[in-house]
Design a protein around this motif. Structure first.
Motif, PDB file in Angstrom:
ATOM      1  N   LEU A  29       0.835  -1.199   0.000  1.00 36.42           N
ATOM      2  CA  LEU A  29       0.000   0.000   0.000  1.00 36.42           C
ATOM      3  C   LEU A  29       0.866   1.243   0.000  1.00 36.42           C
ATOM      4  CD1 LEU A  29      -2.828   1.213   0.132  1.00 36.42           C
ATOM      5  CD2 LEU A  29      -2.659   1.121   2.615  1.00 36.42           C
ATOM      6  N   ARG A  30       1.924   1.230   0.811  1.00 32.65           N
ATOM      7  CA  ARG A  30       2.833   2.370   0.878  1.00 32.65           C
ATOM      8  C   ARG A  30       3.517   2.575  -0.473  1.00 32.65           C
ATOM      9  NH1 ARG A  30       7.173   1.568   5.146  1.00 32.65           N
ATOM     10  NH2 ARG A  30       5.408   0.449   6.020  1.00 32.65           N
ATOM     11  N   THR A  31       3.911   1.506  -1.129  1.00 30.15           N
ATOM     12  CA  THR A  31       4.537   1.589  -2.438  1.00 30.15           C
ATOM     13  C   THR A  31       3.552   2.124  -3.473  1.00 30.15           C
ATOM     14  OG1 THR A  31       5.914  -0.313  -1.879  1.00 30.15           O
ATOM     15  CG2 THR A  31       5.766   0.271  -4.200  1.00 30.15           C
ATOM     16  N   LEU A  32       2.332   1.686  -3.408  1.00 31.83           N
ATOM     17  CA  LEU A  32       1.304   2.148  -4.338  1.00 31.83           C
ATOM     18  C   LEU A  32       1.013   3.638  -4.156  1.00 31.83           C
ATOM     19  CD1 LEU A  32      -0.725   1.348  -6.531  1.00 31.83           C
ATOM     20  CD2 LEU A  32      -2.360   0.831  -4.723  1.00 31.83           C
ATOM     21  N   VAL A  33       0.909   4.075  -2.924  1.00 31.73           N
ATOM     22  CA  VAL A  33       0.665   5.501  -2.653  1.00 31.73           C
ATOM     23  C   VAL A  33       1.852   6.332  -3.121  1.00 31.73           C
ATOM     24  CG1 VAL A  33       0.360   7.204  -0.817  1.00 31.73           C
ATOM     25  CG2 VAL A  33      -0.958   5.082  -0.782  1.00 31.73           C
TER      26      VAL A  33
END
Length: 91
Positions: A6-10
């Motif tokens: 999720l952090r990578t996607l954001v």
């Protein structure tokens, strides 16, 4: 594992948002109408009502350049392009 994804996607979404090019401003309806009328006057069609017939004067490149110049000047084009002038052969 899902928190890292999720952090990578954001992060990726943020980078893509910042890297997106600035949007171009659209021309107004008045400018479009004025340029269309000027284009039709400077480069009359070979056959009225048939855009596929082409222009009686000038080339497609000349028409594009004329239209871009008209849009850049907000629909005000005073001069007639050299190719659109009546070139009558000398007798």
């Amino acid at each position: 594992m899902p928190a890292k994804n999720l952090r990578t996607l954001v992060g990726l979404a943020g980078v893509l948002t910042l890297a997106a090019p600035a949007t171009a401003s659209a021309i107004t309806a008045e400018v479009a109408r004025a340029c269309d009328a000027a284009l039709a006057k400077a480069f009359p069609p070979r056959q009225i009502g048939n855009p596929a017939a082409g222009s009686a004067k000038g080339t497609a490149k000349d028409r594009r350049e004329y239209l871009q110049k008209c849009i850049a000047n907000n629909g005000k084009v005073d001069d007639v392009p050299a190719d659109a002038k009546d070139n009558k052969p000398a007798k």
